[in-house]
Design a protein around this motif. Structure first.
Motif, PDB file in Angstrom:
ATOM      1  N   PHE A 146      37.785  91.733  23.458  1.00  0.00           N
ATOM      2  CA  PHE A 146      37.728  93.083  22.908  1.00  0.00           C
ATOM      3  C   PHE A 146      36.276  93.492  22.665  1.00  0.00           C
ATOM      4  O   PHE A 146      35.532  92.804  21.985  1.00  0.00           O
ATOM      5  N   GLY A 147      35.866  94.614  23.252  1.00  0.00           N
ATOM      6  CA  GLY A 147      34.481  95.039  23.187  1.00  0.00           C
ATOM      7  C   GLY A 147      33.611  94.407  24.242  1.00  0.00           C
ATOM      8  O   GLY A 147      32.384  94.539  24.205  1.00  0.00           O
ATOM      9  N   SER A 148      34.225  93.727  25.201  1.00  0.00           N
ATOM     10  CA  SER A 148      33.438  93.013  26.212  1.00  0.00           C
ATOM     11  C   SER A 148      32.623  93.962  27.081  1.00  0.00           C
ATOM     12  O   SER A 148      31.535  93.608  27.538  1.00  0.00           O
ATOM     13  N   SER A 149      33.124  95.182  27.326  1.00  0.00           N
ATOM     14  CA  SER A 149      32.396  96.102  28.198  1.00  0.00           C
ATOM     15  C   SER A 149      31.126  96.611  27.542  1.00  0.00           C
ATOM     16  O   SER A 149      30.232  97.107  28.220  1.00  0.00           O
ATOM     17  N   GLY A 150      30.997  96.478  26.240  1.00  0.00           N
ATOM     18  CA  GLY A 150      29.790  96.909  25.552  1.00  0.00           C
ATOM     19  C   GLY A 150      28.878  95.771  25.172  1.00  0.00           C
ATOM     20  O   GLY A 150      27.800  96.003  24.603  1.00  0.00           O
ATOM     21  N   ASN A 151      29.280  94.552  25.457  1.00  0.00           N
ATOM     22  CA  ASN A 151      28.481  93.390  25.073  1.00  0.00           C
ATOM     23  C   ASN A 151      28.686  92.291  26.112  1.00  0.00           C
ATOM     24  O   ASN A 151      29.257  91.234  25.821  1.00  0.00           O
ATOM     25  N   GLN A 152      28.214  92.549  27.300  1.00  0.00           N
ATOM     26  CA  GLN A 152      28.477  91.625  28.407  1.00  0.00           C
ATOM     27  C   GLN A 152      27.827  90.264  28.196  1.00  0.00           C
ATOM     28  O   GLN A 152      28.375  89.241  28.606  1.00  0.00           O
ATOM     29  N   GLY A 153      26.655  90.242  27.552  1.00  0.00           N
ATOM     30  CA  GLY A 153      25.986  88.962  27.325  1.00  0.00           C
ATOM     31  C   GLY A 153      26.826  88.016  26.484  1.00  0.00           C
ATOM     32  O   GLY A 153      27.014  86.839  26.835  1.00  0.00           O
ATOM     33  N   LEU A 154      27.357  88.519  25.357  1.00  0.00           N
ATOM     34  CA  LEU A 154      28.218  87.698  24.510  1.00  0.00           C
ATOM     35  C   LEU A 154      29.486  87.305  25.249  1.00  0.00           C
ATOM     36  O   LEU A 154      29.971  86.172  25.115  1.00  0.00           O
ATOM     37  N   THR A 155      30.018  88.229  26.043  1.00  0.00           N
ATOM     38  CA  THR A 155      31.238  87.939  26.799  1.00  0.00           C
ATOM     39  C   THR A 155      31.037  86.739  27.721  1.00  0.00           C
ATOM     40  O   THR A 155      31.849  85.806  27.752  1.00  0.00           O
ATOM     41  N   TRP A 156      29.940  86.743  28.481  1.00  0.00           N
ATOM     42  CA  TRP A 156      29.679  85.629  29.392  1.00  0.00           C
ATOM     43  C   TRP A 156      29.357  84.348  28.626  1.00  0.00           C
ATOM     44  O   TRP A 156      29.765  83.250  29.037  1.00  0.00           O
ATOM     45  N   ALA A 157      28.637  84.461  27.507  1.00  0.00           N
ATOM     46  CA  ALA A 157      28.311  83.269  26.722  1.00  0.00           C
ATOM     47  C   ALA A 157      29.574  82.615  26.170  1.00  0.00           C
ATOM     48  O   ALA A 157      29.751  81.390  26.255  1.00  0.00           O
ATOM     49  N   MET A 158      30.458  83.432  25.623  1.00  0.00           N
ATOM     50  CA  MET A 158      31.687  82.890  25.034  1.00  0.00           C
ATOM     51  C   MET A 158      32.649  82.389  26.099  1.00  0.00           C
ATOM     52  O   MET A 158      33.313  81.358  25.926  1.00  0.00           O
ATOM     53  N   ASN A 159      32.742  83.109  27.199  1.00  0.00           N
ATOM     54  CA  ASN A 159      33.777  82.806  28.192  1.00  0.00           C
ATOM     55  C   ASN A 159      33.326  81.830  29.271  1.00  0.00           C
ATOM     56  O   ASN A 159      34.166  81.280  29.991  1.00  0.00           O
ATOM     57  N   THR A 160      32.012  81.602  29.392  1.00  0.00           N
ATOM     58  CA  THR A 160      31.521  80.703  30.439  1.00  0.00           C
ATOM     59  C   THR A 160      30.605  79.610  29.890  1.00  0.00           C
ATOM     60  O   THR A 160      30.834  78.418  30.135  1.00  0.00           O
ATOM     61  N   TYR A 161      29.581  79.984  29.123  1.00  0.00           N
ATOM     62  CA  TYR A 161      28.669  78.974  28.569  1.00  0.00           C
ATOM     63  C   TYR A 161      29.389  78.022  27.623  1.00  0.00           C
ATOM     64  O   TYR A 161      29.258  76.790  27.743  1.00  0.00           O
ATOM     65  N   LEU A 162      30.126  78.572  26.668  1.00  0.00           N
ATOM     66  CA  LEU A 162      30.807  77.716  25.684  1.00  0.00           C
ATOM     67  C   LEU A 162      31.804  76.758  26.338  1.00  0.00           C
ATOM     68  O   LEU A 162      31.815  75.556  26.002  1.00  0.00           O
ATOM     69  N   PRO A 163      32.651  77.192  27.273  1.00  0.00           N
ATOM     70  CA  PRO A 163      33.523  76.232  27.949  1.00  0.00           C
ATOM     71  C   PRO A 163      32.743  75.111  28.630  1.00  0.00           C
ATOM     72  O   PRO A 163      33.161  73.946  28.606  1.00  0.00           O
ATOM     73  N   GLY A 164      31.586  75.441  29.234  1.00  0.00           N
ATOM     74  CA  GLY A 164      30.772  74.396  29.845  1.00  0.00           C
ATOM     75  C   GLY A 164      30.279  73.404  28.819  1.00  0.00           C
ATOM     76  O   GLY A 164      30.289  72.181  29.055  1.00  0.00           O
ATOM     77  N   LEU A 165      29.865  73.908  27.657  1.00  0.00           N
ATOM     78  CA  LEU A 165      29.395  73.035  26.580  1.00  0.00           C
ATOM     79  C   LEU A 165      30.506  72.104  26.104  1.00  0.00           C
ATOM     80  O   LEU A 165      30.293  70.897  25.915  1.00  0.00           O
ATOM     81  N   VAL A 166      31.696  72.647  25.920  1.00  0.00           N
ATOM     82  CA  VAL A 166      32.831  71.838  25.458  1.00  0.00           C
ATOM     83  C   VAL A 166      33.241  70.823  26.524  1.00  0.00           C
ATOM     84  O   VAL A 166      33.448  69.640  26.227  1.00  0.00           O
ATOM     85  N   ALA A 167      33.336  71.270  27.772  1.00  0.00           N
ATOM     86  CA  ALA A 167      33.757  70.362  28.841  1.00  0.00           C
ATOM     87  C   ALA A 167      32.740  69.254  29.072  1.00  0.00           C
ATOM     88  O   ALA A 167      33.100  68.122  29.425  1.00  0.00           O
ATOM     89  N   GLU A 168      31.449  69.546  28.858  1.00  0.00           N
ATOM     90  CA  GLU A 168      30.392  68.551  29.020  1.00  0.00           C
ATOM     91  C   GLU A 168      30.397  67.546  27.877  1.00  0.00           C
ATOM     92  O   GLU A 168      29.959  66.406  28.043  1.00  0.00           O
TER      93      GLU A 168
END
Length: 252
Positions: free
Chosen positions: A23-45
């Motif tokens: 929610f609000g991803s279209s106005g905050n793309q940086g946070l969207t990618w960090a939460m949806n891509t960076y964080l999963p990588g951190l957890v999986a690693e």
């Protein structure tokens, strides 16, 4: 997203990963990618010896024609919008580290979970209750009770694969939005109002494999309609988070 805090978490056998940003991803793309891509990588690693059941979304699929009964797990992801693209990033991170470390998992491609306070049925019922037009731009959906979605995600841990692989989770019916609004209106003693025209395609999810593994959802559609209509008619609390299921551009 604090790496040191993640490192302090206990190494456990089973993980259900649900962290995300929509929610609000279209106005905050940086946070969207960090939460949806960076964080999963951190957890999986970090959790290389855990089985991980990671929530994803059916929105990673392209729109499918109605006669196709929804996209199955063999359909290549190719969605519109940065939110769904970032969710593909989430899946790729889990797939990569699962492959590297031999860590089993499943990617739960969910749409759409139903709670009386949230979800497609809640959105439609609120429109019906206030005589606002129900948008038919997305004319068909799948829905599943949140408890059934949770049950499927937990049981998926016993069917984890290396590398992790997708598993669609939804209800068995391809549902007309017009029909859902009409059924909710009957239960609420209202008249539905509509806008827009349904296209020949929609975000639809074929969950036959999940039904093979776990059986069908325990809460049937008619009961969901009864519950949601009663809840909204009594003006009970909602989460105030519209799903925006009717949007075709993937911008949330």
């Amino acid at each position: 997203m604090d790496r040191a805090a993640v490192d302090r978490l206990p190494q456990i056998k089973n993980i259900v990963f649900m962290a995300a940003h929509k929610f609000g991803s279209s106005g905050n793309q940086g946070l969207t990618w960090a939460m949806n891509t960076y964080l999963p990588g951190l957890v999986a690693e970090t959790f290389t010896k855990s089985r991980i059941s990671a929530f994803s979304t059916g929105c990673v699929y392209p729109f499918v024609n109605l006669e196709d009964i929804g996209a199955d797990e063999g359909v290549e992801p190719n969605p519109p919008g940065e939110y769904a693209q970032s969710c593909i990033g989430r899946e790729r991170m889990f797939q990569h580290f699962s492959q590297v470390h031999g860590a089993p998992g499943r990617l739960i491609r969910l749409n759409y979970a139903i709670d009386m306070r949230y979800g497609v049925l809640c959105d439609i019922a609120q429109k019906v209750a206030t005589s606002q037009p129900v948008n038919l731009s997305i004319g068909h959906v799948n829905v599943i009770w949140q408890g059934d979605a949770n049950r499927f995600a937990l049981r998926a841990l016993a069917h984890a694969t290396v590398p992790t692989s997708p598993l669609n989770v939804s209800g068995p019916e391809t549902l007309s939005v017009r029909w859902l609004a009409t059924e909710l209106a009957k239960r609420m003693d209202r008249e539905p109002v509509f806008t827009g025209d349904p296209g020949p395609s929609a975000w639809l999810n074929n969950s036959a494999e999940a039904f093979r593994l776990f059986g069908y959802p325990e809460v049937p559609l008619a009961r969901l309609l009864d519950w949601v209509a009663d809840w909204i008619a009594r003006d009970m609390p909602t989460l105030g988070k519209p799903t925006k299921f009717e949007k075709r551009d993937g911008r949330y």
